[in-house]
Design an enzyme around this catalytic site. Structure first.
Site, PDB file in Angstrom:
ATOM      1  CG  ASP A  43      -1.975   0.876   1.219  1.00  0.00           C
ATOM      2  OD1 ASP A  43      -2.067   1.755   0.002  1.00  0.00           O
ATOM      3  OD2 ASP A  43      -2.728   0.740   2.067  1.00  0.00           O
ATOM      4  CG  ASP A  44      -0.140   4.676  -0.050  1.00  0.00           C
ATOM      5  OD1 ASP A  44      -0.954   4.104  -0.850  1.00  0.00           O
ATOM      6  OD2 ASP A  44      -0.478   5.558   0.874  1.00  0.00           O
ATOM      7  CB  CYS A  83      -6.653   2.384  -1.517  1.00  0.00           C
ATOM      8  SG  CYS A  83      -5.096   3.165  -0.808  1.00  0.00           S
ATOM      9  NE  ARG A  87      -5.961  -0.964  -1.741  1.00  0.00           N
ATOM     10  CZ  ARG A  87      -5.059  -1.819  -1.145  1.00  0.00           C
ATOM     11  NH1 ARG A  87      -5.066  -3.043  -0.936  1.00  0.00           N
ATOM     12  NH2 ARG A  87      -3.960  -1.020  -0.816  1.00  0.00           N
ATOM     13  CE  LYS A 140      -6.168   0.478   2.097  1.00  0.00           C
ATOM     14  NZ  LYS A 140      -5.334   1.438   1.578  1.00  0.00           N
ATOM     15  CG  HIS A 142      -9.591   0.883   0.812  1.00  0.00           C
ATOM     16  ND1 HIS A 142      -8.933   1.620   0.928  1.00  0.00           N
ATOM     17  CD2 HIS A 142     -10.910   1.058   1.444  1.00  0.00           C
ATOM     18  CE1 HIS A 142      -9.440   2.771   1.461  1.00  0.00           C
ATOM     19  NE2 HIS A 142     -10.598   2.338   1.635  1.00  0.00           N
ATOM     20  CB  SER A 165      -6.631   3.656   4.701  1.00  0.00           C
ATOM     21  OG  SER A 165      -6.894   3.293   3.280  1.00  0.00           O
ATOM     22  CG  HIS A 239      -1.941   3.862   3.731  1.00  0.00           C
ATOM     23  ND1 HIS A 239      -2.513   4.685   4.842  1.00  0.00           N
ATOM     24  CD2 HIS A 239      -2.705   4.275   2.850  1.00  0.00           C
ATOM     25  CE1 HIS A 239      -3.335   5.500   4.594  1.00  0.00           C
ATOM     26  NE2 HIS A 239      -3.699   5.292   3.205  1.00  0.00           N
ATOM     27  CG  ASP A 291      -2.399   0.670  -2.796  1.00  0.00           C
ATOM     28  OD1 ASP A 291      -1.051   1.219  -2.986  1.00  0.00           O
ATOM     29  OD2 ASP A 291      -3.065   1.336  -2.451  1.00  0.00           O
ATOM     30  CG  ASN A 292      -1.698   4.274  -4.289  1.00  0.00           C
ATOM     31  OD1 ASN A 292      -2.655   3.980  -3.839  1.00  0.00           O
ATOM     32  ND2 ASN A 292      -0.900   4.846  -3.278  1.00  0.00           N
ATOM     33  CE  LYS A 312      -3.077   7.507  -1.058  1.00  0.00           C
ATOM     34  NZ  LYS A 312      -3.164   7.013   0.295  1.00  0.00           N
TER      35      LYS A 312
HETATM   36 MG    MG Z   1      -2.740   2.978  -1.427  1.00  0.00          MG
END
Ligand code: MG
Length: 468
Positions: A43-44, A83, A87, A140, A142, A165, A239, A291-292, A312
Site C-alpha cells: 500500500d503506497d 487505493c 484494488r 487491506k 478496501h 486504510s 501506508h 496499489d499506487n 499517489k
Molecule cells: Mg494505497
C-alpha cells in the site's frame, strides 16, 4: 484471443493447449497440478522504494533475491492512483469506471461508506474458486467493509485484515489526533482487525500487523499445500501511519519508512521460504507490486517514486507505475527484466490462462494475458494504459508515448489544468516526464486520440458506489 485497449476484450482461456507446453521442456503441468498464485500487494509503496528498483539505503535482501530468481517488470501499472479503485481494477480485471469503484470527489471508501464492490462484479477469487482453488485474503481489502462486500462475499474462503486504510477511524479532531501522523500510536487509529466477517480486535495493534499477516499467510500455504490455492496478500503498509514490529524498530538507514519496508521484505522472504520448504516453489507464481505511488505529502513518512514524477493521487507516472516482480522458479527465467506494458488488471487474464479458468464472457474486460511475457514465449496484447482520476480520463499511453489531456496535483488546492494540444512525453526516453514533445509528434497525438475514441465508444459508466 484479445485485442485493443480495454475495449470489449472478450477472450477464451486457451489453456487446454497451454497446459501441454508450459513446462519449458521440463515438466508439464497437468490438470491435477494447477499452479498456485500469490499476489503480494503493498500500500503506497513507490517505484523507487526497494532494492531491485534502485533504493540506495532500504535493505531488501528478500526482494533482491526474488528479482535475481525472477523477473522485474519496469513498466507495470496500478489500475488507479488511489487505493479503492486500484484494488477494484485488480480484483475484477476491469477499469474502475466500469465497476462503480471510482468517484470524482470521494476517491476511496471510508468507514461511513455504505457501498462496496457491486455483487454482479466477478472477482479473480470467484473465478479461481469456481475452478477448485482454495482462496484466502490477508490484509487491506478496501472494497467495502460491510458484510456483503467483504472478501468472504467475493470468492474468498477466508479473510484476516484491516478492511480499509490504516489511518481511518482516527481521532482527527483531538490534539492527539493532529499529532497522530507525525508520531503514530495505536490508540490514535481506531481501525478494526477482522477475521472473516467479525471484528476480533479494535484498535488493531498495527505494530505487529505485518508479522501477524505473514504468519497467517504461512498458515494458509501450509493448510492448502496439497491443493491449488490463490493467496491475495495486500499489506496495510507502508501506508501512513507507519508501524513496525519491535524487531524492526530503528534498524533501517532510511529511518521509520525504511523499517516498515524492511519488515515487508522480511515478510516476502517468509512467504517464499514457506513455498520452497513445501516444494511448492516450482508450481507457484508469486507477484509483488503496489496499489499506487508514494504518499508524498507526508514527507519522510512517504516513499519515493524514484525517477518518476509525483506520487499517489495523480496521473503522472509516479502515481501509478509500480515496482513489480514476478517469481516462478523453473518457469520464469531468472534475472530477467521486462519492459512490457502491464497492469494489475492483467492478473485476471494471466492467472486464468495459467490455470485453465474461463474468463467471464458477458462483460467488457480490461485484462490482458501476461503469461507469454512471464514465460518468455512472446508478447502480451497490451499496448496501452489509460490513466483515470475518478471518472475523468486524464492521460493515455500508447506504446512509449503518453499524452496528458488534463493534469492536476494529487491533493490540496491544485486545480485541474486542461491541455490542448495535450502534453506528450516519450516515456522510454523521458520517464520523468520533463520534455513535452507534442509539437514534433502530431501524428502520435492523432493515434492516441483514436485510441481514446475507441475506448469511449460504447463505454458504460457504472454508477459510483463511493458516494457518501
Ligand atoms: Mg494505497
Amino acid at each position: 484471443m484479445s485485442y485493443s485497449i480495454g475495449h470489449s476484450v472478450f477472450r477464451r482461456s486457451f489453456c487446454g493447449a497451454l497446459l501441454l507446453v508450459i513446462g519449458s521442456g521440463t515438466q508439464a503441468i497437468g490438470a491435477d497440478q494447477k499452479p498456485n498464485f500469490v499476489v503480494i500487494f503493498c500500500d503506497d509503496l513507490g517505484y523507487g522504494d526497494i532494492g531491485p528498483f534502485g533504493h540506495p539505503t532500504i535493505a531488501t535482501p528478500n526482494l533482491d533475491r526474488m528479482a535475481r530468481e525472477g523477473m522485474r517488470l519496469t513498466q507495470f501499472y496500478a489500475a488507479a492512483c488511489v487505493c479503492t479503485p486500484s484494488r477494484a481494477g485488480l480484483m475484477t480485471g476491469r477499469l474502475p469506471i466500469r465497476n462503480g469503484m471510482c468517484h470524482d470527489r470521494r476517491r476511496v471508501l471510508f468507514p461511513d461508506s455504505q457501498g462496496g464492490l457491486p455483487a454482479d462484479e466477478i472477482t479473480i477469487a470467484e473465478l479461481l474458486h469456481g475452478n477448485g482453488y482454495a482462496t484466502g485474503c490477508i490484509g487491506k481489502w478496501h472494497l467495502g467493509h460491510l458484510p456483503r462486500y467483504l472478501p468472504t462475499s467475493n470468492g474468498f474462503d477466508s479473510y484476516l485484515g484491516i478492511p480499509y486504510s490504516n489511518d481511518m477511524d482516527r481521532l482527527a479532531d483531538s490534539p492527539k489526533g493532529r499529532e497522530a501522523f507525525a508520531n503514530p500510536k495505536i490508540e490514535y487509529f481506531n481501525v478494526p482487525l477482522m477475521r472473516d466477517q467479525e471484528i476480533v480486535e479494535r484498535p488493531a495493534d498495527q505494530t505487529t500487523i505485518t508479522r501477524r499477516y505473514t504468519e497467517e499467510a504461512v498458515r494458509f500455504i501450509d493448510k492448502n499445500k496439497d491443493r491449488p490455492f490463490f493467496l491475495y496478500f495486500p499489506h496495510s503498509l507502508p501506508h501512513v501511519p507507519l508501524f513496525r514490529s519491535p524487531e524492526f524498530a530503528d534498524t533501517s538507514r532510511r529511518g521509520l519508512f525504511g523499517d516498515v519496508v524492511e519488515e515487508i521484505d522480511w515478510s516476502v522472504g517468509q512467504v517464499l521460504d514457506a513455498l520452497r520448504e513445501r516444494d511448492l516453489d516450482e508450481n507457484t507464481l508469486v507477484f509483488f507490486t503496489s496499489d499506487n505511488g508514494p504518499w508524498l505529502i507526508f514527507g519522510e513518512h512517504g516513499g519515493s517514486a524514484g525517477l518518476l514524477k509525483d506520487g499517489k493521487g495523480c496521473t503522472w507516472e509516479g502515481g501509478m507505475r509500480e515496482p513489480t516482480l514476478a517469481w516462478w522458479p523453473g518457469k520464469i527465467a531468472a534475472g530477467k527484466t521486462s519492459t512490457a506494458l502491464g497492469s494489475t488488471m492483467d492478473l485476471m487474464a494471466t492467472v486464468c490462462s495459467l490455470s485453465s479458468t474461463e474468463l467471464p464472457a458477458d462483460r467488457t474486460l480490461d485484462t490482458h494475458d501476461l503469461s507469454p511475457v512471464l514465460l518468455g514465449r512472446g508478447e502480451s496484447t497490451r499496448n496501452s494504459i489509460l490513466y483515470y482520476r475518478g471518472t475523468q480520463l486524464m492521460a493515455a499511453r500508447l506504446g512509449p508515448w503518453k499524452a496528458h489531456f488534463i493534469t492536476q496535483s494529487a491533493y490540496g488546492g491544485g486545480k485541474p489544468e486542461t491541455h490542448d494540444p495535450p502534453l506528450l512525453f516519450q516515456l522510454e526516453h523521458d520517464p520523468s516526464e520533463r520534455h513535452n514533445v507534442a509539437a514534433d509528434h502530431r501524428d502520435v497525438l492523432a493515434e492516441i486520440n483514436d485510441l481514446v475514441a475507441k475506448h469511449r465508444e460504447g463505454l458504460v459508466v457504472a454508477k459510483s458506489q463511493l458516494g457518501p
